[in-house]
Motif scaffolding. Structure first.
Motif, PDB file in Angstrom:
ATOM      1  N   GLY A   2       0.252  -1.307   0.036  1.00  0.00           N
ATOM      2  CA  GLY A   2      -0.411   0.002  -0.193  1.00  0.00           C
ATOM      3  C   GLY A   2       0.962   1.305   0.199  1.00  0.00           C
ATOM      4  N   TYR A   3       0.144   2.067  -0.712  1.00  0.00           N
ATOM      5  CA  TYR A   3       1.004   3.454  -0.446  1.00  0.00           C
ATOM      6  C   TYR A   3      -0.020   5.093   0.189  1.00  0.00           C
ATOM      7  CZ  TYR A   3       4.841   1.850  -3.709  1.00  0.00           C
ATOM      8  OH  TYR A   3       5.532   1.306  -3.977  1.00  0.00           O
ATOM      9  N   LEU A   4       0.513   5.261   1.021  1.00  0.00           N
ATOM     10  CA  LEU A   4       0.078   5.897   2.014  1.00  0.00           C
ATOM     11  C   LEU A   4      -0.075   8.411   0.882  1.00  0.00           C
ATOM     12  CD1 LEU A   4      -0.653   5.138   5.383  1.00  0.00           C
ATOM     13  CD2 LEU A   4      -1.823   4.962   2.869  1.00  0.00           C
ATOM     14  N   ASN A   5       1.735   7.938   0.494  1.00  0.00           N
ATOM     15  CA  ASN A   5       2.291   8.754  -0.181  1.00  0.00           C
ATOM     16  C   ASN A   5       2.969   8.590  -0.904  1.00  0.00           C
ATOM     17  OD1 ASN A   5       1.036  11.435   1.845  1.00  0.00           O
ATOM     18  ND2 ASN A   5       1.996   9.085   3.597  1.00  0.00           N
ATOM     19  N   ASN A 106      -0.702  12.945  -0.552  1.00  0.00           N
ATOM     20  CA  ASN A 106      -1.899  11.244  -0.100  1.00  0.00           C
ATOM     21  C   ASN A 106      -2.894  11.435  -0.719  1.00  0.00           C
ATOM     22  OD1 ASN A 106      -3.719  13.495   0.794  1.00  0.00           O
ATOM     23  ND2 ASN A 106      -2.636  13.999   2.921  1.00  0.00           N
ATOM     24  N   SER A 107      -3.663  10.565  -0.815  1.00  0.00           N
ATOM     25  CA  SER A 107      -4.956   9.892  -1.652  1.00  0.00           C
ATOM     26  C   SER A 107      -5.643  11.121  -2.003  1.00  0.00           C
ATOM     27  CB  SER A 107      -5.507   8.882  -1.302  1.00  0.00           C
ATOM     28  OG  SER A 107      -6.174   9.322  -0.270  1.00  0.00           O
ATOM     29  N   GLU A 149     -11.121   6.371  -0.097  1.00  0.00           N
ATOM     30  CA  GLU A 149      -9.694   5.316   0.206  1.00  0.00           C
ATOM     31  C   GLU A 149      -8.700   5.939   0.663  1.00  0.00           C
ATOM     32  OE1 GLU A 149      -7.611   2.552   0.707  1.00  0.00           O
ATOM     33  OE2 GLU A 149      -9.596   1.646   0.137  1.00  0.00           O
ATOM     34  N   LYS A 150      -7.541   5.722   1.438  1.00  0.00           N
ATOM     35  CA  LYS A 150      -7.023   6.941   1.938  1.00  0.00           C
ATOM     36  C   LYS A 150      -5.118   5.767   1.096  1.00  0.00           C
ATOM     37  CE  LYS A 150      -8.058   7.665   6.677  1.00  0.00           C
ATOM     38  NZ  LYS A 150      -8.665   9.156   6.221  1.00  0.00           N
ATOM     39  N   ASP A 151      -5.193   4.678   0.872  1.00  0.00           N
ATOM     40  CA  ASP A 151      -4.880   3.992   0.265  1.00  0.00           C
ATOM     41  C   ASP A 151      -3.965   4.358  -1.602  1.00  0.00           C
ATOM     42  OD1 ASP A 151      -2.681   2.024  -1.190  1.00  0.00           O
ATOM     43  OD2 ASP A 151      -3.342   0.328  -0.325  1.00  0.00           O
ATOM     44  N   ILE A 152      -3.394   4.834  -2.172  1.00  0.00           N
ATOM     45  CA  ILE A 152      -3.175   5.451  -3.495  1.00  0.00           C
ATOM     46  C   ILE A 152      -3.501   4.304  -4.347  1.00  0.00           C
ATOM     47  CG2 ILE A 152      -1.496   6.273  -5.324  1.00  0.00           C
ATOM     48  CD1 ILE A 152      -1.043   8.116  -2.793  1.00  0.00           C
ATOM     49  N   THR A 153      -2.586   2.844  -3.926  1.00  0.00           N
ATOM     50  CA  THR A 153      -3.376   2.113  -4.960  1.00  0.00           C
ATOM     51  C   THR A 153      -4.535   1.643  -5.345  1.00  0.00           C
ATOM     52  OG1 THR A 153      -0.734   1.133  -3.837  1.00  0.00           O
ATOM     53  CG2 THR A 153      -1.887  -0.376  -5.154  1.00  0.00           C
ATOM     54  N   LYS A 154      -4.944   1.407  -4.292  1.00  0.00           N
ATOM     55  CA  LYS A 154      -6.350   0.950  -3.779  1.00  0.00           C
ATOM     56  C   LYS A 154      -6.998   2.228  -4.497  1.00  0.00           C
ATOM     57  CE  LYS A 154      -6.634  -2.109  -0.274  1.00  0.00           C
ATOM     58  NZ  LYS A 154      -7.142  -2.420   1.195  1.00  0.00           N
TER      59      LYS A 154
END
Length: 553
Positions: A2-5, A106-107, A149-154
């Motif tokens: 996951g990527y938060l940033n 961030n997302s 969604e906070k996870d940029i991947t998702k």
């Protein structure tokens, strides 16, 4: 993972993977173009645009996402080809605007940047049409902003899923797509890019390498370059980190040292591009303004010979031709009031424009739209107070307008959409009247020109209740398919019948490289008997793809 940033290097990997993915799928995107004529180049234009953008950041070690995306947007702007490429460049421009001042995002900030990309794209189009790439970027921007969604991947996974849903709805928004049983090509190209960005995050890709592009377009471009004079042999590019606010003196010093000059200031960075024979002198002047970086010097003659893979004999012949071209342009060193640039393809058509007084012909048109930078470099190479540009293709006008905005010269884009319109425009020019009168006269003249095209179908389809099979001969009037047949001369005759009226006075015919001259002459004789009260002119255009380009005035 996951990527938060995400920072600049992560975004770099995302767009490089996106570029690679579109390069792989560009022919599929091309195949979605609605009309079955051989000019489906949406995928190619978008791929070349994002590739040029990625090349702009290919050696960047910067981790700030603001800096990376700003450079990416500049690369896309300069490399934009065709309407789809220009819109894509504006999307990146909006994304860049949306993350100003950020080292990482961030997302929510990423979502906001996508929405800014949509706003920028819509502003670039005078009459936005829904069911196109514009709809897709707006939809994904809105969906991203609404997401929690906070996870940029998702988040990107959601964006791609919603983008696909909206893309599948484009045939319901544009009847022409539904009839052709395809989704919008530009929208598909954008979805491929977004999917490439998502995959880079999903697979945790690190330092993705840009794949080599197909060679066909590169070789074609190299051959076109060989037909122009390479008076200045070194393509010199670099950045100056400077607090200097006025760069006019610096630009003036470089003016006489080369051509294809671009000197653009953005905050505390000056970007310089020039073709010169003395890059050392150029750099010595530049370093007086500040610290230099991203220095890149290419020997264009050497590149040209390498791409074409020519032997020593051909190399010597090429150098002789360059020398001859230099001599033929010696008289252009003095500034003049007006100059013309035209976009066209076909040895005969190019010659017609040159005979009418066009200063530079940019080789291009259908299937090979010139980039913004191609047009800008040509504008900057012409030594004139005012430069008129004749795009001669609806898919070149947006890139021409972008080039005009980037130039420091007075540039007027005459919105010619066809070769006959371009020819009529320049014949309406009068050097004895002022600028505004000329613009009005040329724009008025092109409105009187009806244009027809005769080409062939590249696939089976149905358009306007016409059943079309691959290989059929198609007759188009003002871009709409009006005739379908098996014989190019019969189809051409039929569209001329449709185009002529009581007030018609002149029929002009430009026949292509695949036409037999004797057969064309016989065809013209029949037309002269049928339209005995009209003037009929026939020229060998030697254009590819189109058997005939015809106009009626």
């Amino acid at each position: 993972m996951g990527y938060l940033n995400i920072d600049g290097q992560i975004f770099y990997n995302m767009v490089v993977n996106a570029s690679n993915k579109l390069e792989e799928q560009k022919e599929f995107v091309n195949s979605l173009n609605v009309f079955p004529v051989p000019d489906g180049d949406t995928g190619t234009n978008m791929s070349m645009t994002i590739r040029n953008a990625v090349l702009e950041i290919s050696n960047a070690e910067e981790t700030s996402i603001e800096v990376i995306v700003k450079q990416l947007a500049k690369g896309a702007l300069m490399g934009a080809r065709g309407n789809s490429g220009v819109i894509l460049s504006q999307i990146f421009r909006g994304i860049s605007k949306g993350i100003q001042g950020k080292n990482q995002i961030n997302s929510l900030e990423f979502a906001n940047s996508l929405e800014e990309g949509a706003k920028s794209a819509y502003k670039a189009v005078m009459r936005p049409t829904e069911g196109t790439i514009l709809t897709i970027i707006r939809a994904v921007g809105e969906s991203a902003v609404k997401s929690q969604e906070k996870d940029i991947t998702k988040l990107l996974e959601e964006v791609c899923s919603y983008g696909k849903t909206m893309l599948d709805k484009t045939p319901d928004m544009l009847p022409v797509l539904k009839k052709a049983k395809v989704v919008d090509a530009g929208g598909m190209g954008l979805l491929v890019i977004l999917q490439g960005m998502y995959e880079a995050l999903k697979n945790n890709m690190e330092r993705v390498h840009l794949k080599e592009a197909g060679t066909a377009k590169i070789q074609s471009a190299a051959k076109n370059l060989g037909e122009q004079n390479i008076k200045y042999g070194y393509c010199t590019e670099f950045l100056i980190h400077s607090q200097v606010s006025d760069i006019q003196d610096f630009r003036g010093k470089l003016q006489g040292m080369g051509d294809s000059m671009v000197v653009v200031k953005d905050e505390d960075i000056i970007k310089v591009h020039i073709h010169t024979n003395d890059p050392g002198w150029v750099l010595s002047q530049a370093v007086k303004l500040g610290e230099l970086s991203k220095i890149k010097i290419d020997n264009m003659r050497e590149q040209h010979r390498h791409i074409l893979n020519i032997d020593d004999f051909e190399e010597n012949s090429s150098e002789k031709k360059i020398d001859q071209d230099e001599e033929s342009h010696e008289q252009e060193t003095e500034s003049k009031k007006y100059a013309f640039i035209s976009v066209s393809v076909g040895e005969g058509i190019n010659s017609i424009f040159k005979d009418l007084g066009v200063d530079y012909v940019i080789e291009g048109g259908q299937t090979m739209n010139p980039s913004t930078e191609d047009i800008l470099n040509c504008i900057n190479s012409v030594n004139a107070e005012t430069v008129f540009v004749l795009p001669n293709n609806k898919n070149v006008i947006m890139a021409a307008n972008q080039a005009a905005e980037l130039s420091n010269k007075t540039v007027k884009i005459i919105p010619t959409k066809t070769i006959p319109q371009g020819i009529t425009a320049i014949t309406a020019f009068n050097s004895d009247v002022d600028l505004n009168e000329n613009v009005n006269a040329m724009e008025s003249a092109i409105s009187t020109v009806a244009t027809g095209l005769v080409t062939y179908a590249i696939r089976d389809t149905e358009v306007d209740e016409k059943d079309i099979k691959r290989g059929d001969i198609l007759g188009l009037i003002e871009g709409k398919i009006k005739q379908v047949g098996k014989d190019k001369f019969q189809v051409c005759g039929n569209i001329i019948d449709e185009m002529t009226g009581e007030n018609s006075e002149l029929i002009s015919i430009y026949y292509g490289e695949k036409c037999n001259e004797d057969e064309v002459n016989d065809f013209v004789k029949k037309l002269e008997k049928k339209y005995e009260d009209m003037d009929i002119q026939c020229y060998s255009g030697k254009q590819p793809l189109y058997y005939f380009i015809v106009s009626v005035e």
